[in-house]
Design a protein around this motif. Structure first.
Motif, PDB file in Angstrom:
ATOM      1  N   ASP A   1     -11.586   0.856   0.527  1.00 58.40           N
ATOM      2  CA  ASP A   1     -11.135   1.698   1.632  1.00 58.40           C
ATOM      3  C   ASP A   1     -11.636   1.102   2.950  1.00 58.40           C
TER       4      ASP A   1
ATOM      5  N   PRO B   1      -1.347   2.732   5.024  1.00 59.36           N
ATOM      6  CA  PRO B   1      -0.400   3.285   4.051  1.00 59.36           C
ATOM      7  C   PRO B   1       1.036   2.990   4.473  1.00 59.36           C
TER       8      PRO B   1
ATOM      9  N   ASN C   1       0.839  -1.193   0.000  1.00 57.60           N
ATOM     10  CA  ASN C   1       0.000   0.000   0.000  1.00 57.60           C
ATOM     11  C   ASN C   1       0.878   1.248   0.000  1.00 57.60           C
ATOM     12  N   HIS C   2       1.058   1.822  -1.178  1.00 56.02           N
ATOM     13  CA  HIS C   2       1.829   3.055  -1.317  1.00 56.02           C
ATOM     14  C   HIS C   2       0.909   4.273  -1.440  1.00 56.02           C
ATOM     15  N   GLY C   3      -0.385   4.047  -1.225  1.00 52.07           N
ATOM     16  CA  GLY C   3      -1.351   5.136  -1.338  1.00 52.07           C
ATOM     17  C   GLY C   3      -1.591   5.824  -0.012  1.00 52.07           C
ATOM     18  N   GLU C   4      -2.680   6.583   0.048  1.00 44.08           N
ATOM     19  CA  GLU C   4      -3.005   7.352   1.243  1.00 44.08           C
ATOM     20  C   GLU C   4      -4.187   6.774   2.006  1.00 44.08           C
ATOM     21  N   ARG C   5      -4.835   5.749   1.461  1.00 40.96           N
ATOM     22  CA  ARG C   5      -5.998   5.160   2.122  1.00 40.96           C
ATOM     23  C   ARG C   5      -5.613   3.852   2.815  1.00 40.96           C
TER      24      ARG C   5
END
Length: 235
Positions: free
Chosen positions: A217, A189, A79-83
């Motif tokens: 999410d 994240p 998970n390199h995202g923000e959620r």
């Protein structure tokens, strides 16, 4: 009146039968020529900051030929995202070339009468910082023996007091299957997670399947993307 078979030919027949069972190939999933891969040749898909790496030939646990009954797929999520990402086997499917969708097997969903399935329960634990909630386990026959998958229903020489000198098999799910299974929980994240998903066996039904992962999410339950990796089914 026909004569009974002598012990020597009978032993030879049993040995040849065991050899034939042991030579049965185990289907595996290999990336298609069109699949995107890592530098090491492992298929990969990425969207919305989430990276999925999957292997259909990675199972090395007990039973060694699990692929004859199920389709084990090892997945790694980054998970390199923000959620925060929801991790749930229900968000993964194998979509066959026949357009049939195979859900990841879990808990009470496993009721395949051909495998005499019995549901159960267990604790998924934690892994790599993922707060995993209690999950479910499963068990069914036929048994696993040194020569492969076995059912006494098809063994004319079966005796409940003898197992051809072999120790009683470990029932499914084996400890390796439970230990290596993808846990349920939340991937924050910056986190990563690796584990196995177990699908219905596709070796006799499909020549190509696509692993599909729905991105959800963990806070809102909103689906925000889909990752797909195509595989060839090879024996």
């Amino acid at each position: 009146m026909s004569r009974p078979m002598s012990p020597r030919p009978l032993r030879l027949l049993l040995a040849l039968t065991a050899l034939a069972v042991g030579c049965v190939t185990t289907p595996t999933l290999r990336p298609t020529a069109e699949a995107s891969t890592t530098a090491q040749g492992v298929p990969v898909s990425q969207e919305e900051g989430v990276r999925l790496v999957a292997r259909g030939d990675a199972w090395r646990g007990v039973p060694s030929d699990l692929g004859r009954v199920l389709t084990p797929v090892q997945v790694r999520l980054e998970n390199h995202g923000e959620r925060p990402l929801r991790i749930d086997p229900a968000d993964f499917t194998l979509v066959g070339g026949s357009r049939f969708e195979y859900a990841a097997l879990q808990g009470e969903q496993i009721r395949d009468e051909s495998l005499t399935g019995v549901g159960g329960s267990g604790d998924a634990g934690t892994q790599n910082g993922v707060a995993a909630r209690p999950g479910t386990a499963f068990a069914w026959g036929p048994w696993f023996r040194g020569t492969g998958w076995y059912s006494p229903m098809y063994d004319p020489f079966f005796s409940p007091y003898s197992s051809w000198g072999m120790a009683p098999p470990e029932p499914l799910p084996t400890r390796d299957m439970l230990r290596e299974a993808l846990p349920q929980g939340t991937l924050p994240p910056g986190g990563s997670l690796t584990g196995f998903l177990y699908f219905q066996g596709v070796g006799e039904r499909e020549r190509q399947v696509t692993l599909r992962a729905r991105l959800v999410d963990a806070r809102t339950g909103e689906a925000f993307g889909t990752l797909e990796i195509p595989f060839d089914v090879r024996s």
